[in-house]
Design a protein around this motif. Structure first.
Motif, PDB file in Angstrom:
ATOM      1  N   LEU A 134      -9.903 -18.404  -4.560  1.00  0.00           N
ATOM      2  CA  LEU A 134     -10.625 -19.631  -4.220  1.00  0.00           C
ATOM      3  C   LEU A 134     -12.016 -19.705  -4.847  1.00  0.00           C
ATOM      4  CD1 LEU A 134      -9.693 -20.104  -0.441  1.00  0.00           C
ATOM      5  CD2 LEU A 134      -8.585 -21.071  -2.471  1.00  0.00           C
ATOM      6  N   GLY A 135     -12.429 -18.645  -5.534  1.00  0.00           N
ATOM      7  CA  GLY A 135     -13.699 -18.679  -6.257  1.00  0.00           C
ATOM      8  C   GLY A 135     -14.925 -18.367  -5.430  1.00  0.00           C
ATOM      9  N   PHE A 136     -14.780 -17.620  -4.327  1.00  0.00           N
ATOM     10  CA  PHE A 136     -15.942 -17.250  -3.524  1.00  0.00           C
ATOM     11  C   PHE A 136     -16.777 -16.194  -4.241  1.00  0.00           C
ATOM     12  CE2 PHE A 136     -13.714 -19.375  -0.113  1.00  0.00           C
ATOM     13  CZ  PHE A 136     -14.758 -19.872   0.668  1.00  0.00           C
ATOM     14  N   ASP A 137     -18.078 -16.244  -3.997  1.00  0.00           N
ATOM     15  CA  ASP A 137     -18.990 -15.262  -4.582  1.00  0.00           C
ATOM     16  C   ASP A 137     -19.019 -13.965  -3.779  1.00  0.00           C
ATOM     17  OD1 ASP A 137     -20.352 -16.912  -6.761  1.00  0.00           O
ATOM     18  OD2 ASP A 137     -20.615 -18.185  -5.002  1.00  0.00           O
ATOM     19  N   ALA A 138     -18.695 -14.031  -2.493  1.00  0.00           N
ATOM     20  CA  ALA A 138     -18.714 -12.844  -1.638  1.00  0.00           C
ATOM     21  C   ALA A 138     -17.724 -13.021  -0.498  1.00  0.00           C
ATOM     22  CB  ALA A 138     -20.120 -12.593  -1.092  1.00  0.00           C
ATOM     23  N   LEU A 139     -17.250 -11.891   0.005  1.00  0.00           N
ATOM     24  CA  LEU A 139     -16.335 -11.877   1.141  1.00  0.00           C
ATOM     25  C   LEU A 139     -16.901 -10.950   2.207  1.00  0.00           C
ATOM     26  CD1 LEU A 139     -13.611 -12.295   2.629  1.00  0.00           C
ATOM     27  CD2 LEU A 139     -12.711 -10.386   1.264  1.00  0.00           C
ATOM     28  N   LEU A 140     -17.084 -11.473   3.406  1.00  0.00           N
ATOM     29  CA  LEU A 140     -17.495 -10.685   4.568  1.00  0.00           C
ATOM     30  C   LEU A 140     -16.376 -10.815   5.592  1.00  0.00           C
ATOM     31  CD1 LEU A 140     -21.176 -11.991   4.849  1.00  0.00           C
ATOM     32  CD2 LEU A 140     -20.322 -10.056   3.505  1.00  0.00           C
ATOM     33  N   CYS A 141     -15.716  -9.711   5.906  1.00  0.00           N
ATOM     34  CA  CYS A 141     -14.558  -9.795   6.785  1.00  0.00           C
ATOM     35  C   CYS A 141     -14.350  -8.458   7.482  1.00  0.00           C
ATOM     36  CB  CYS A 141     -13.310 -10.192   5.996  1.00  0.00           C
ATOM     37  SG  CYS A 141     -12.764  -8.940   4.805  1.00  0.00           S
ATOM     38  N   THR A 142     -13.306  -8.375   8.275  1.00  0.00           N
ATOM     39  CA  THR A 142     -12.943  -7.119   8.920  1.00  0.00           C
ATOM     40  C   THR A 142     -12.320  -6.204   7.872  1.00  0.00           C
ATOM     41  OG1 THR A 142     -12.515  -8.298  10.988  1.00  0.00           O
ATOM     42  CG2 THR A 142     -11.604  -6.070  10.770  1.00  0.00           C
ATOM     43  N   GLU A 143     -12.904  -5.032   7.681  1.00  0.00           N
ATOM     44  CA  GLU A 143     -12.417  -4.097   6.671  1.00  0.00           C
ATOM     45  C   GLU A 143     -11.605  -2.989   7.336  1.00  0.00           C
ATOM     46  OE1 GLU A 143     -15.703  -2.785   4.272  1.00  0.00           O
ATOM     47  OE2 GLU A 143     -16.469  -4.829   4.044  1.00  0.00           O
ATOM     48  N   MET A 144     -10.484  -2.648   6.720  1.00  0.00           N
ATOM     49  CA  MET A 144      -9.565  -1.673   7.292  1.00  0.00           C
ATOM     50  C   MET A 144      -9.843  -0.263   6.760  1.00  0.00           C
ATOM     51  SD  MET A 144      -7.879  -3.556   9.317  1.00  0.00           S
ATOM     52  CE  MET A 144      -6.680  -2.335   9.867  1.00  0.00           C
ATOM     53  N   GLU A 145      -9.632   0.715   7.627  1.00  0.00           N
ATOM     54  CA  GLU A 145      -9.833   2.110   7.256  1.00  0.00           C
ATOM     55  C   GLU A 145      -8.653   2.612   6.421  1.00  0.00           C
ATOM     56  OE1 GLU A 145     -11.506   5.493   9.983  1.00  0.00           O
ATOM     57  OE2 GLU A 145      -9.316   5.453  10.205  1.00  0.00           O
ATOM     58  N   VAL A 146      -8.976   3.366   5.359  1.00  0.00           N
ATOM     59  CA  VAL A 146      -7.967   3.884   4.441  1.00  0.00           C
ATOM     60  C   VAL A 146      -8.169   5.382   4.279  1.00  0.00           C
ATOM     61  CG1 VAL A 146      -7.043   3.765   2.086  1.00  0.00           C
ATOM     62  CG2 VAL A 146      -7.861   1.686   3.207  1.00  0.00           C
ATOM     63  N   THR A 147      -7.080   6.136   4.227  1.00  0.00           N
ATOM     64  CA  THR A 147      -7.157   7.567   3.963  1.00  0.00           C
ATOM     65  C   THR A 147      -6.331   7.903   2.729  1.00  0.00           C
ATOM     66  OG1 THR A 147      -5.236   8.042   5.391  1.00  0.00           O
ATOM     67  CG2 THR A 147      -7.432   8.133   6.394  1.00  0.00           C
ATOM     68  N   GLY A 148      -6.558   9.117   2.185  1.00  0.00           N
ATOM     69  CA  GLY A 148      -5.811   9.552   1.015  1.00  0.00           C
ATOM     70  C   GLY A 148      -6.494   9.151  -0.276  1.00  0.00           C
ATOM     71  N   GLU A 149      -5.873   9.520  -1.370  1.00  0.00           N
ATOM     72  CA  GLU A 149      -6.422   9.254  -2.689  1.00  0.00           C
ATOM     73  C   GLU A 149      -5.367   8.642  -3.598  1.00  0.00           C
ATOM     74  OE1 GLU A 149      -8.073  12.821  -4.261  1.00  0.00           O
ATOM     75  OE2 GLU A 149      -9.518  13.085  -2.634  1.00  0.00           O
ATOM     76  N   ALA A 150      -5.859   7.866  -4.566  1.00  0.00           N
ATOM     77  CA  ALA A 150      -5.015   7.264  -5.609  1.00  0.00           C
ATOM     78  C   ALA A 150      -3.794   6.586  -4.994  1.00  0.00           C
ATOM     79  CB  ALA A 150      -4.618   8.325  -6.631  1.00  0.00           C
ATOM     80  N   GLU A 151      -2.596   6.919  -5.480  1.00  0.00           N
ATOM     81  CA  GLU A 151      -1.382   6.237  -5.042  1.00  0.00           C
ATOM     82  C   GLU A 151      -0.977   6.617  -3.616  1.00  0.00           C
ATOM     83  OE1 GLU A 151       1.657   6.914  -7.886  1.00  0.00           O
ATOM     84  OE2 GLU A 151       0.593   5.922  -9.523  1.00  0.00           O
ATOM     85  N   ALA A 152      -1.604   7.659  -3.071  1.00  0.00           N
ATOM     86  CA  ALA A 152      -1.257   8.099  -1.714  1.00  0.00           C
ATOM     87  C   ALA A 152      -2.117   7.438  -0.646  1.00  0.00           C
ATOM     88  CB  ALA A 152      -1.397   9.620  -1.621  1.00  0.00           C
ATOM     89  N   ARG A 153      -2.934   6.481  -1.003  1.00  0.00           N
ATOM     90  CA  ARG A 153      -3.828   5.857  -0.031  1.00  0.00           C
ATOM     91  C   ARG A 153      -3.024   5.031   0.977  1.00  0.00           C
ATOM     92  NH1 ARG A 153      -8.332   2.543  -2.656  1.00  0.00           N
ATOM     93  NH2 ARG A 153      -9.516   3.099  -0.802  1.00  0.00           N
ATOM     94  N   ARG A 154      -3.371   5.248   2.266  1.00  0.00           N
ATOM     95  CA  ARG A 154      -2.658   4.570   3.339  1.00  0.00           C
ATOM     96  C   ARG A 154      -3.628   4.041   4.384  1.00  0.00           C
ATOM     97  NH1 ARG A 154       2.780   5.242   3.516  1.00  0.00           N
ATOM     98  NH2 ARG A 154       3.631   6.682   1.958  1.00  0.00           N
ATOM     99  N   LEU A 155      -3.208   3.003   5.082  1.00  0.00           N
ATOM    100  CA  LEU A 155      -3.986   2.460   6.183  1.00  0.00           C
ATOM    101  C   LEU A 155      -3.808   3.329   7.424  1.00  0.00           C
ATOM    102  CD1 LEU A 155      -3.076  -1.317   5.820  1.00  0.00           C
ATOM    103  CD2 LEU A 155      -5.248  -0.261   5.203  1.00  0.00           C
ATOM    104  N   THR A 156      -4.880   3.499   8.172  1.00  0.00           N
ATOM    105  CA  THR A 156      -4.772   4.197   9.456  1.00  0.00           C
ATOM    106  C   THR A 156      -4.418   3.237  10.583  1.00  0.00           C
ATOM    107  OG1 THR A 156      -7.104   3.872  10.062  1.00  0.00           O
ATOM    108  CG2 THR A 156      -6.571   5.810   8.693  1.00  0.00           C
ATOM    109  N   GLY A 157      -4.575   1.945  10.326  1.00  0.00           N
ATOM    110  CA  GLY A 157      -4.382   0.942  11.377  1.00  0.00           C
ATOM    111  C   GLY A 157      -5.651   0.644  12.137  1.00  0.00           C
ATOM    112  N   ARG A 158      -6.722   1.412  11.839  1.00  0.00           N
ATOM    113  CA  ARG A 158      -8.006   1.195  12.500  1.00  0.00           C
ATOM    114  C   ARG A 158      -8.929   0.368  11.610  1.00  0.00           C
ATOM    115  NH1 ARG A 158      -6.974   6.704  13.570  1.00  0.00           N
ATOM    116  NH2 ARG A 158      -8.280   7.296  11.795  1.00  0.00           N
TER     117      ARG A 158
END
Length: 219
Positions: A134-158
């Protein structure tokens, strides 16, 4: 649609809520249903029903009920899988959901060179793509926690950040403005704000010009 002011002093920021303001309805539950499929989504709702009902009865706050739903639907899922959910949702559910009046406001702000910011309680796992589209200059939102590295990155659900709802929208907008415009922050800009629920009103109160459910709002 009201005219934008020609006498705005300093930088101009236009802050838009997303669900129900730019869109016709909530998008997060539709995103989850698209990704999980309706049978698994309904099962997740049933598992979370004590907290969802308690939220509807105003016994528990929004962030508690939302957190339970996120845990039930997102915990352990890879970012690659979630990106696939987002692509499906954008292709099949997002078209036709945008409100013409709100998008006209956004277009006029962009044409005027104003800094446009999406401020939403929905999570970054799909809003990053939406804000970019949509062409926004910035996004402020609820950010999700992620663990792991590279292709193994997963959401914790928190949630990695507090739920971006109500007063938290003000906190996030002020922090962003301080980083973008320096010490003056929001005090040094002309702020337009657009929302549609009580959770947007703290942000609307900051604005010189505010719209609530498509109408000018003075609080």
């Amino acid at each position: 649609m009201p005219e934008l002011s020609a006498q705005d002093a300093g930088p101009v920021v236009a802050a838009f809520d997303f669900d129900g303001t730019l869109t016709r309805r909530d998008t997060f539950t539709v995103f989850l249903a698209r990704g999980l499929g309706w049978p698994r989504f309904v099962w997740a709702l049933l598992r979370c029903s004590p907290w969802l009902v308690a939220y509807a009865l105003r016994i528990v706050p929004n962030n508690i009920a939302k957190g339970k739903l996120m845990q039930a639907t997102l915990a352990g899922r890879s970012l690659a899988e979630i990106d696939g959910w987002a692509a499906q949702w954008l292709a099949k559910d997002f078209p036709g959901q945008l409100r013409e009046d709100a998008m006209a406001h956004l277009a006029r702000h962009r044409e005027a060179g104003h800094c446009c910011v999406m401020v939403s309680a929905s999570p970054d796992i799909y809003l990053k793509q939406v804000a970019r589209q949509l062409g926004f200059d910035a996004l402020l939102c609820t950010e999700m926690e992620v663990t792991g590295e590279a292709e193994a990155r997963r959401l914790t659900g928190r949630m990695r950040t507090p739920n971006c709802h109500g007063e938290q929208k003000v906190v996030r907008l002020r922090d962003w403005a301080a980083g973008r415009f320096g010490a003056a922050g929001l005090e040094g800009v002309t702020l337009y704000a657009y929302g549609d629920t009580s959770g947007d009103k703290p942000m609307l109160r900051l604005a010189r010009y505010a719209w609530y459910r498509g109408e000018p709002w003075t609080g």
